[in-house]
Motif scaffolding. Structure first.
Motif, PDB file in Angstrom:
ATOM      1  N   GLU A   1       0.829  -1.198   0.000  1.00 22.29           N
ATOM      2  CA  GLU A   1       0.000   0.000   0.000  1.00 22.29           C
ATOM      3  C   GLU A   1       0.866   1.252   0.000  1.00 22.29           C
ATOM      4  OE1 GLU A   1      -4.235  -0.828   2.233  1.00 22.29           O
ATOM      5  OE2 GLU A   1      -2.512  -0.343   3.484  1.00 22.29           O
ATOM      6  N   HIS A   2       0.329   2.300  -0.595  1.00 22.53           N
ATOM      7  CA  HIS A   2       0.977   3.614  -0.548  1.00 22.53           C
ATOM      8  C   HIS A   2       0.644   4.259   0.786  1.00 22.53           C
ATOM      9  CE1 HIS A   2       1.196   8.029  -1.798  1.00 22.53           C
ATOM     10  NE2 HIS A   2       2.428   7.564  -1.938  1.00 22.53           N
TER      11      HIS A   2
ATOM     12  N   LYS B   1       3.432  10.415   0.831  1.00 24.28           N
ATOM     13  CA  LYS B   1       4.717  11.058   0.556  1.00 24.28           C
ATOM     14  C   LYS B   1       5.441  11.255   1.883  1.00 24.28           C
ATOM     15  CE  LYS B   1       2.803  13.546  -3.401  1.00 24.28           C
ATOM     16  NZ  LYS B   1       2.428  14.875  -3.939  1.00 24.28           N
TER      17      LYS B   1
ATOM     18  N   SER C   1       7.920   8.637  -1.892  1.00 25.91           N
ATOM     19  CA  SER C   1       6.858   8.095  -1.047  1.00 25.91           C
ATOM     20  C   SER C   1       7.283   6.869  -0.258  1.00 25.91           C
ATOM     21  CB  SER C   1       5.646   7.715  -1.908  1.00 25.91           C
ATOM     22  OG  SER C   1       5.045   8.862  -2.469  1.00 25.91           O
TER      23      SER C   1
ATOM     24  N   TRP D   1       6.044   3.274   0.970  1.00 23.94           N
ATOM     25  CA  TRP D   1       5.098   2.198   0.648  1.00 23.94           C
ATOM     26  C   TRP D   1       5.295   1.067   1.641  1.00 23.94           C
ATOM     27  CZ3 TRP D   1       1.790   1.523  -3.810  1.00 23.94           C
ATOM     28  CH2 TRP D   1       1.766   2.622  -4.675  1.00 23.94           C
TER      29      TRP D   1
ATOM     30  N   ALA E   1      10.927   1.086  -1.917  1.00 24.48           N
ATOM     31  CA  ALA E   1       9.903   1.906  -2.558  1.00 24.48           C
ATOM     32  C   ALA E   1      10.517   2.885  -3.553  1.00 24.48           C
ATOM     33  CB  ALA E   1       9.098   2.658  -1.496  1.00 24.48           C
TER      34      ALA E   1
ATOM     35  N   ASP F   1       9.922   2.501  -7.590  1.00 21.00           N
ATOM     36  CA  ASP F   1       9.236   3.614  -8.238  1.00 21.00           C
ATOM     37  C   ASP F   1      10.126   4.244  -9.303  1.00 21.00           C
ATOM     38  OD1 ASP F   1       6.874   5.204  -8.432  1.00 21.00           O
ATOM     39  OD2 ASP F   1       7.924   6.836  -7.429  1.00 21.00           O
TER      40      ASP F   1
ATOM     41  N   HIS G   1       2.451   0.478  -7.908  1.00 21.42           N
ATOM     42  CA  HIS G   1       1.006   0.367  -7.742  1.00 21.42           C
ATOM     43  C   HIS G   1       0.726  -0.471  -6.490  1.00 21.42           C
ATOM     44  CE1 HIS G   1       1.416   1.499 -11.964  1.00 21.42           C
ATOM     45  NE2 HIS G   1       0.160   1.905 -11.923  1.00 21.42           N
ATOM     46  N   PRO G   2      -0.447  -0.299  -5.865  1.00 18.50           N
ATOM     47  CA  PRO G   2      -0.769  -1.063  -4.654  1.00 18.50           C
ATOM     48  C   PRO G   2      -1.205  -2.490  -4.959  1.00 18.50           C
ATOM     49  CG  PRO G   2      -2.562   0.424  -5.187  1.00 18.50           C
ATOM     50  CD  PRO G   2      -1.458   0.739  -6.155  1.00 18.50           C
TER      51      PRO G   2
END
Length: 291
Positions: free
Chosen positions: A121-122, A125, A156, A158, A200, A204, A210-211
């Motif tokens: 999950e995100h 930030k 971010s 994650w 993360a 990225d 993506h989650p």
């Protein structure tokens, strides 16, 4: 996809959680190319037979994976790298033991094969997160480069309970995560979430993230509740002598919505419980006498 677990230590809860997660994927066996468990307690996985590839790791190997800064959670990144060096033909999905597959995995695997990377999950930030630890970490890393990647106000955090890496550029991505992690350790960045943030940032940067939560549940904040249900699942299996295939069929009927996968407990409640335990400790315990 190739599934990868890393479980260590004698606490049986970690191992029956991993077994439960594995069963949740075995109910969709065609989506899985292989299931691999790196562990120092292989005896907890014998019932799964040849459906699982068990790789025994030693205490010395785990210590080596901690690196020169003795950062324990670096071993997660090293385990993924070690597995990729031995294969790498399929997407690799690393899973914490306290996870499970609860939806049809076909769209998940399709996106992975097309070069989409996932983490669970995100969380937000880093520049906008509110906890004290996150604020300290942001002050230590903002505007600086680690592993050649500059941390900006868009970088971010994650959740790393799931780390799903496409086959394209997989070794490049995980080695970037390792480089970022090591550079942060060298710089003295607060260690609580370094490996998670490093993975993360690397994924990225390499793929975009993506989650995975629409397909995979992660009950890290409700483990006590889930452990009780999982214990009952395996206890029934033992008492009724179910076969492995019967347990996989039971998993197809399992209601994953019966318990929450997330809950927030106020720190005040935790402190009050500890205070009550201190003020009113359990006394007058009795034991049977040894013969």
């Amino acid at each position: 996809m190739d599934l990868l677990f890393l479980t260590f230590g004698p606490n049986i809860k970690n191992h029956y959680q991993a077994n439960f997660c594995i069963l949740s994927f075995l109910k969709q066996r065609t989506a899985v190319n292989s299931i691999n468990v790196y562990t120092d307690h292989p005896e907890f996985y014998t019932r799964l037979g040849d459906l699982v590839n068990v790789v025994q790791v030693t205490k010395a190997q785990l210590q080596e994976w901690e690196g020169e800064h003795n950062f324990f959670w670096r071993v997660k990144i090293k385990a993924i790298e070690d597995f990729m060096l031995k294969g790498g033909q399929h997407p690799v999905v690393y899973l914490d033991s306290d996870t499970f597959l609860h939806q049809d995995a076909s769209s998940f695997t399709q996106q992975l094969s097309q070069g989409v990377a996932f983490m669970h999950e995100h969380e937000g930030k880093l520049s906008e997160l509110k906890s004290k630890t996150d604020k300290i970490m942001w002050s230590q890393v903002k505007g600086k480069a680690f592993g050649g990647v500059t941390i900006t106000d868009r970088s971010s955090m994650w959740n790393a309970g799931v780390v799903a890496i496409p086959a394209q550029k997989n070794l490049e991505a995980i080695r970037l995560a390792l480089h970022i992690c090591d550079d942060m350790c060298t710089a003295g960045v607060t260690r609580r979430l370094i490996e998670q943030f490093a993975i993360a940032v690397a994924l990225d940067h390499t793929y975009g993230l993506h989650p995975a939560s629409p397909w995979i549940g992660h009950y890290w904040s409700t483990k006590d509740d889930w452990n009780e249900v999982i214990t009952a699942f395996f206890l029934e299996s033992s008492l009724k002598t179910y076969t492995l295939e019967q347990d996989i069929e039971r998993m197809r009927r399992f209601d994953f919505s019966q318990l929450p996968i997330r809950k927030k407990v106020k720190n005040t409640r935790i402190r009050l419980i500890k205070l009550v335990d201190k003020l009113f400790p359990v006394k007058a315990m009795a034991y049977v006498e040894k013969q």
